[in-house]
Scaffold this active site. Structure first.
Site, PDB file in Angstrom:
ATOM      1  N   LYS A 139       1.586   2.583  -3.805  1.00 18.82           N
ATOM      2  CA  LYS A 139       2.467   1.711  -4.579  1.00 18.82           C
ATOM      3  C   LYS A 139       1.822   0.355  -4.790  1.00 18.82           C
ATOM      4  O   LYS A 139       0.609   0.238  -4.860  1.00 18.82           O
ATOM      5  CB  LYS A 139       3.817   1.609  -3.875  1.00 18.82           C
ATOM      6  CG  LYS A 139       4.578   2.946  -3.840  1.00 18.82           C
ATOM      7  CD  LYS A 139       6.047   2.735  -3.555  1.00 18.82           C
ATOM      8  CE  LYS A 139       6.841   4.003  -3.761  1.00 18.82           C
ATOM      9  NZ  LYS A 139       8.295   3.745  -3.730  1.00 18.82           N
ATOM     10  N   CYS A 278       3.730  -2.039  -0.741  1.00  9.94           N
ATOM     11  CA  CYS A 278       3.645  -0.586  -0.523  1.00  9.94           C
ATOM     12  C   CYS A 278       5.015   0.079  -0.616  1.00  9.94           C
ATOM     13  O   CYS A 278       5.197   1.207  -0.141  1.00  9.94           O
ATOM     14  CB  CYS A 278       2.989  -0.269   0.809  1.00  9.94           C
ATOM     15  SG  CYS A 278       1.324  -0.951   0.976  1.00  9.94           S
TER      16      CYS A 278
END
Length: 338
Positions: A139, A278
């Site tokens: 991410k 993340c």
């Protein structure tokens, strides 16, 4: 210095200083232009590129290769993200063609947010700060000064075992932190390298409230960016929570890895407070300097990371991923009774 290899690099030596200035030769639109000095002392714009010489040896000779390191740029010479990404592609193509050995690019970036393929819109900066969308897994994260970034470009046997590659990177970084006196570990279901926090019952209360009232325990959409500095990812150490010290996000194309790891050495971790790092809302970020309570520099950490990457990756016995055969339901034909 050891013998010179067909790549123009010393065998067994670090190749950080082997980047060659090529004055406006084979210029690429994304090559970084730096100011160099000519032999007469005058300044001259030169294109700094890593020169790769084609091999005359067979491709099979590179099936198992040494791990090479290229120190691409740090501090004032930090490498723009797009420039590094373009260079990754060039090195990746050369590695796929067996023109070069496994190679790790090591560098710092100027401040930049990058988002992997799984990044949700709700995890990006709320103020519209630009984010570079990339083709790696994972991410959103931040790169910038004080963070050592490594891009291992390594050929793996097929079918590729991505998890094993990630575990090797984690192991090298865990050993690096241990050498500096910091105990780190893995967290199940969360890639990267972590400093573990205290058990929940031993953590300090937030805002004078018992942890029983911590909204993150019941609200999956809890946003730390809207709830004050006591929830900021950069303050996770003060809250004694789990905190990530090294992030890992990779891509494998044609059996060759790209992207890699980012180890927080001494960055300003407040950059992480503008995103959901993340995509994790119930933990934070850490750095070697903050955890150890002393100044730690990229220059100190760099050779240690190189050594442990060599120990873990160059000596690893690479094996194809094991593919379990699909279970076949056995059907027994019943014979009707006579």
């Amino acid at each position: 210095m050891g013998a010179i290899s067909p790549f123009g690099l010393a065998n067994g030596a670090n190749v950080a200083e082997r980047s060659q200035p090529i004055a406006h030769l084979d210029a690429h639109s994304s090559d970084r232009v730096r100011n160099g000095r000519r032999a007469d002392g005058e300044r001259a714009d030169v294109q700094w590129r890593w020169r790769v010489t084609r091999l005359t040896t067979s491709r099979e000779a590179l099936a198992v290769s040494e791990l090479r390191f290229v120190r691409r740029g740090f501090g004032a010479e930090a490498v723009e993200y797009q420039v590094a990404w373009d260079e990754q592609r060039r090195v990746h193509a050369a590695r796929f063609a067996d023109e070069i050995p496994d190679t790790v690019l090591l560098l710092e970036h100027p401040p930049v947010y990058t988002a992997g393929r799984r990044t949700a819109d709700s995890e990006r900066p709320l103020d519209g700060t630009p984010v570079v969308d990339v083709d790696r897994g994972g991410k959103i994260t931040w790169h910038g000064p004080g963070q050592l970034v490594g891009y291992p470009i390594q050929k793996l046997p097929r079918p590729v075992d991505v998890v094993a590659h990630v575990r090797r990177l984690e192991e090298a970084l865990i050993r690096t932190c241990a050498e500096f006196g910091l105990e780190t570990t893995r967290v199940e279901g969360r890639s990267g390298v972590w400093v573990l926090g205290d058990p929940v019952e031993r953590r300090p209360a937030l805002g004078g409230l018992s942890l029983d009232f911590d909204p993150r325990l019941t609200d999956e959409e809890f946003d730390p960016r809207l709830n004050g500095p006591e929830y900021a990812p950069s303050n996770a150490g003060q809250r004694r929570e789990d905190r990530k010290i090294a992030a890992i996000g990779i891509r494998v194309a044609k059996g060759v890895t790209m992207h890699g790891f980012a180890l927080n050495v001494n960055p300003d971790n407040k950059w992480f407070d503008r995103i959901i790092p993340c995509g994790i809302r119930d933990a934070g970020v850490a750095s070697l300097a903050n955890e150890l309570g002393r100044d730690v520099t990229i220059a100190e950490v760099l050779p240690v990371v190189e050594r442990h990457l060599t120990e873990v990756m160059a000596t690893a016995e690479l094996r194809p991923r094991v593919i379990e055969p699909k279970a076949v339901e056995k059907v027994t034909e019943k014979t009707p009774a006579a």
